[in-house]
Structures are given as structure tokens and as C-alpha cells.
Design an enzyme around this catalytic site. Structure first.
Site, short mmCIF file in Angstrom:
data_model
loop_
_atom_site.label_atom_id
_atom_site.label_comp_id
_atom_site.label_asym_id
_atom_site.label_seq_id
_atom_site.Cartn_x
_atom_site.Cartn_y
_atom_site.Cartn_z
N HIS A 20 -2.96 6.97 3.97
CA HIS A 20 -3.45 5.73 3.37
C HIS A 20 -4.77 5.37 4.06
CE1 HIS A 20 -3.87 1.87 1.76
NE2 HIS A 20 -3.47 1.20 2.81
N ASN B 60 -10.04 -0.03 1.42
CA ASN B 60 -8.60 0.08 1.24
C ASN B 60 -8.24 -0.30 -0.20
OD1 ASN B 60 -5.83 -0.33 1.19
ND2 ASN B 60 -5.76 -1.54 3.07
N CYS C 58 0.83 -1.22 0.00
CA CYS C 58 0.00 0.00 0.00
C CYS C 58 0.85 1.26 0.00
CB CYS C 58 -0.91 0.03 1.22
SG CYS C 58 -2.06 -1.33 1.25
N1 ACO Z 1 -17.45 -9.06 10.88
C1 ACO Z 1 -17.73 -9.41 12.14
N2 ACO Z 1 -16.81 -9.80 13.03
C2 ACO Z 1 -15.55 -9.84 12.62
C3 ACO Z 1 -15.16 -9.49 11.31
C4 ACO Z 1 -16.18 -9.09 10.42
N3 ACO Z 1 -15.93 -8.74 9.16
N4 ACO Z 1 -13.84 -9.62 11.20
C5 ACO Z 1 -13.38 -10.03 12.39
N5 ACO Z 1 -14.41 -10.17 13.24
C6 ACO Z 1 -14.38 -10.61 14.62
C7 ACO Z 1 -13.14 -11.41 14.92
O1 ACO Z 1 -13.35 -12.76 14.55
C8 ACO Z 1 -13.03 -11.25 16.42
O2 ACO Z 1 -13.94 -12.12 17.03
P1 ACO Z 1 -13.53 -12.91 18.38
O3 ACO Z 1 -13.24 -11.86 19.38
O4 ACO Z 1 -14.76 -13.70 18.65
O5 ACO Z 1 -12.34 -13.71 17.97
C9 ACO Z 1 -13.54 -9.82 16.63
O6 ACO Z 1 -14.30 -9.48 15.47
C10 ACO Z 1 -12.44 -8.81 16.83
O7 ACO Z 1 -11.46 -9.06 15.87
P2 ACO Z 1 -10.16 -8.19 15.83
O8 ACO Z 1 -9.29 -8.72 14.74
O9 ACO Z 1 -9.58 -8.03 17.21
O10 ACO Z 1 -10.76 -6.78 15.39
P3 ACO Z 1 -10.02 -5.43 15.27
O11 ACO Z 1 -10.67 -4.44 16.11
O12 ACO Z 1 -8.52 -5.57 15.38
O13 ACO Z 1 -10.34 -5.06 13.75
C11 ACO Z 1 -9.29 -5.06 11.61
C12 ACO Z 1 -9.89 -5.92 12.73
C13 ACO Z 1 -10.37 -4.17 11.06
C14 ACO Z 1 -8.75 -5.99 10.52
C15 ACO Z 1 -8.14 -4.21 12.18
O14 ACO Z 1 -7.26 -5.02 12.93
C16 ACO Z 1 -7.37 -3.50 11.12
O15 ACO Z 1 -7.84 -2.62 10.44
N6 ACO Z 1 -6.07 -3.83 10.99
C17 ACO Z 1 -5.21 -3.19 10.04
C18 ACO Z 1 -5.42 -3.80 8.70
C19 ACO Z 1 -4.66 -2.98 7.69
O16 ACO Z 1 -4.46 -1.80 7.82
N7 ACO Z 1 -4.15 -3.60 6.67
C20 ACO Z 1 -3.37 -2.84 5.78
C21 ACO Z 1 -3.32 -3.49 4.55
S1 ACO Z 1 -2.24 -2.54 3.62
C22 ACO Z 1 -1.76 -3.42 2.22
O17 ACO Z 1 -0.59 -3.44 1.90
C23 ACO Z 1 -2.77 -4.16 1.44
#
Ligand code: ACO
Length: 329
Positions: A256, A286, A116
């Protein structure tokens, strides 16, 4: 940035797939809901390629708009750089495909992969071509079409990404204008926080890799999240220092667009108010390398950014990579 020649962005363009995928649509595909996606990420909908659209098709559309606004013909482009991790083909490069579509026959053309952060990596490369006088006009496309490599059965990732393309033309600009500073970073020890295990030369497509769903993005979201907030702040401050500006001098931040909570946490630490931050993640999710150029294009179309404004752009992504740039519009 030091040679007496100043390089800057002189025009922008963007192209997005016509098809919208809303959070409600995703509720029918995986165990998720609109409220979770909106509150945890800020995303409401994203654009997804149709069968007629490809990375090079969107890129060419964005590029043509940027060229028209720069009042340049495709033949006046010396270098065509495409920042992407989702090329149409393994070879040749998408840049060569775009060169042919738009007719930029005098350009050298190559792809650059930095997750990204690709657009900001491409920006620094482009600036160096111009400042060392080996190119006059550069077309830089930030594009990603992640939907074909997203696992539509994995709710942890499939709600996050969208497809899109942004393009900019860089040329010489006047004094006190253009890219003032730019800094790129990477840490390959964190490669497996965000990666696609199969489909490359180390693990080519086989029945087994398909059965294991190895051709889709795997991500440790919480680890990427923690890392992102820290590096967004630190690299913005470092780029400001390199440009001999302070955070109080900033008019806008174009971050980003990965998660609105990451953006808000970074802005709080940088003492920026919500009007100073360009956010469009709600509409596009994203889009990886396309996030920043599309956000810049929209901010310009909405007349938010004015001549003389000081703008920081900051990103992070697979690699892991991260980086920031400061420009005077
Ligand atoms: N819908 C419902 N529940 C979900 C979903 C969903 N889509 N996805 C995850 N959950 C659940 C999980 O299973 C977990 O359940 P559990 O507690 O029963 O295990 C709960 O929600 C919390 O999950 P977390 O992973 O702790 O949620 P978090 O608040 O961390 O949010 C997220 C997850 C949105 C992915 C976040 O961590 C994030 O944005 N991370 C950064 C990702 C990012 O920036 N990536 C960059 C990519 S850049 C590139 O190069 C492509």
C-alpha cells in the site's frame, strides 16, 4: 487455496483523474513546502477529481480496460465487488452504479469497506467465490476518491491523499498459479486513529457538524505510522508462511502506498532490495483501495512482472484493518 480450483487475477486496468495537484500547488493552500512533503512522505504530486469525474466514472473506465484485456464481455461477469470508503452515494452501492454504466447485467454487485485494505479484503472474498465454484468471473474494483473528504485546511492530512481506480478480473487459473494465500486482520479499538466523525447515520449532516469540519478525515499520523511498519512486515511473513513460501522466494512486493518511509522500513525488515518493490506514491499519493491495483497494473504495463513471479501484496488502513496476499503470476 485448497479446493482444487485455483483463482487468480487474469487482467488489470486503471483510471486516474486528469488533474494533477503538485506539492508546489499545495504551498499556496496550506503552510507546507515541497521539501517537507517529499522528504516526510515521498509524494511529489497526486491526481484530484475534476467536477466531471466521480468514483463510479473512474471505476467504470478502469473496469472496461480490465474486461477488454481479459477478453470478456461485461455480461460474463458473475460478481462485481467494489472496495471503497468513498462511494458516490450512501445508497445504493457504487457497485450497482458501475454495473449499470458498464452493462454487467448478470452480476451480483456490492461494495466492501475496509479502508486502504479494501482491495485485499475484496481479493479474498473474490477468491472464495471462485474456489467454491459459485462464480466463474469476478470484477474487483479498488477505488477511492478521497479528495472530497480531505480537509484542505489541514496540512497534516491534505498533502497525503489522491484519487484513483484500479480494476482486476479474477477467474480460474492453472496449477501453481494465482492467489496462493491471503489473510485479513482488523482491530476496531483503533477506529479513531483514522476516521470521519460526521456524515454517517450516527452523526448526520447538520449546521454544527459542518461548522466543526466533521465531514473530513481526522488522522493520528504518527500512531498509524508506527502500527503500519509492524503489520506490513508481520502480515507479509504470515501470508508467505500460509503459502508455504519464504521471503527469499519473493520476486516483488506491492505495498500500500501511504508513505515511502513506511515502505522502506518494511522492505528493510523483509530483506528486499528497491528493485523488488513497486512504488508509485511519488506520482499519486495515497489512493487508499486503489493503491495496490494501480501499482500492479503499472508494473505489468512496464513488463516488470513476468509469468511465474512470486508477488506479495500488503496493506493497512482505517479500521484499523490490515492484510496480505501472496500470488504466483
Ligand atoms: N508540511 C509541513 N509541516 C508539517 C506538515 C506539512 N504538510 N504536516 C505536519 N507538519 C509538521 C507537524 O505539525 C509537526 O510540527 P511540530 O513538530 O512543530 O508539531 C512536524 O511537521 C512533524 O509532524 P509529525 O506528525 O511528527 O510528522 P511525521 O514524521 O510523523 O510525518 C505523516 C507525518 C507523514 C502523516 C506520517 O506520520 C505518516 O505518514 N503517517 C502514516 C499515515 C498513513 O499511513 N495513513 C494511512 C492512511 S490509510 C487509509 O485507510 C486512508
Amino acid at each position: 487455496m485448497g479446493s482444487g480450483i485455483n483463482a487468480g487475477i487474469i487482467s488489470t486496468g486503471k483510471a486516474l483523474p486528469v488533474s494533477r495537484l503538485t506539492n508546489k500547488d499545495l504551498e499556496d493552500m496550506v503552510d507546507t513546502n515541497d521539501e517537507w512533503i517529499k522528504s516526510r512522505t515521498g509524494i511529489e504530486e497526486r491526481r484530484i477529481l475534476t467536477t466531471e469525474e466521480t468514483n463510479s466514472y473512474l471505476s467504470a473506465r478502469a473496469a472496461r480496460i480490465a474486461l477488454e484485456r481479459a477478453e470478456l464481455s461485461p455480461q460474463e461477469i458473475d460478481v462485481l465487488i467494489v472496495a471503497t470508503v468513498t462511494p458516490d452515494l450512501i445508497l445504493p452501492s457504487t457497485a450497482c452504479l458501475i454495473q449499470d454504466i458498464i452493462g454487467a447485467y448478470n452480476a451480483s454487485a456490492f461494495d466492501l469497506a475496509a479502508g486502504c485494505t479494501g482491495f485485499l479484503y475484496g481479493l479474498q472474498v473474490a477468491v472464495q467465490f471462485i474456489e467454491n465454484n459459485s462464480a466463474r468471473n469476478i470484477l474487483l474494483v479498488g477505488v477511492d476518491t478521497l479528495s472530497p473528504i480531505v480537509d484542505w485546511q489541514d496540512r497534516n492530512t491534505c498533502v497525503l491523499f489522491g484519487d484513483g481506480a484500479g480494476a482486476v478480473v479474477l477467474s480460474r487459473v492453472g496449477e501453481e498459479q494465482g492467489i496462493l494465500s491471503s489473510k485479513m486482520y482488523s482491530d476496531g479499538s483503533k477506529a479513531k486513529l483514522l476516521y470521519v466523525p460526521s456524515g454517517g447515520s450516527s452523526e448526520p449532516a447538520r449546521y454544527r457538524t459542518i461548522d466543526e469540519r466533521g465531514h473530513y478525515i481526522k488522522m493520528n499520523g504518527p500512531e498509524v505510522f508506527k502500527f503500519a511498519v509492524t503489520v506490513m512486515v508481520d502480515s507479509t511473513l504470515h501470508a508467505l508462511e500460509l503459502s508455504q513460501r519464504k521471503k527469499e522466494d519473493l520476486d516483488f512486493l506491492i505495498p500500500h502506498q501511504a508513505n515511502v518511509r513506511i515502505i522502506k522500513a518494511a522492505c528493510k525488515r523483509l530483506d528486499l532490495n528497491s528493485e523488488q518493490v513497486i512504488v508509485n506514491i511519488n506520482r499519486y499519493g495515497n489512493m487508499s483501495s486503489a493503491s495496490i491495483p494501480v501499482a500492479l497494473d503499472e508494473a505489468l504495463e512496464e513488463n516488470k512482472i513476468q509469468r511465474g513471479d512470486l508477488i506479495a501484496m500488503v496493506s493497512f488502513g482505517a479500521g484499523l484493518t490490515w492484510g496480505a496476499a501472496v500470488m504466483q503470476w
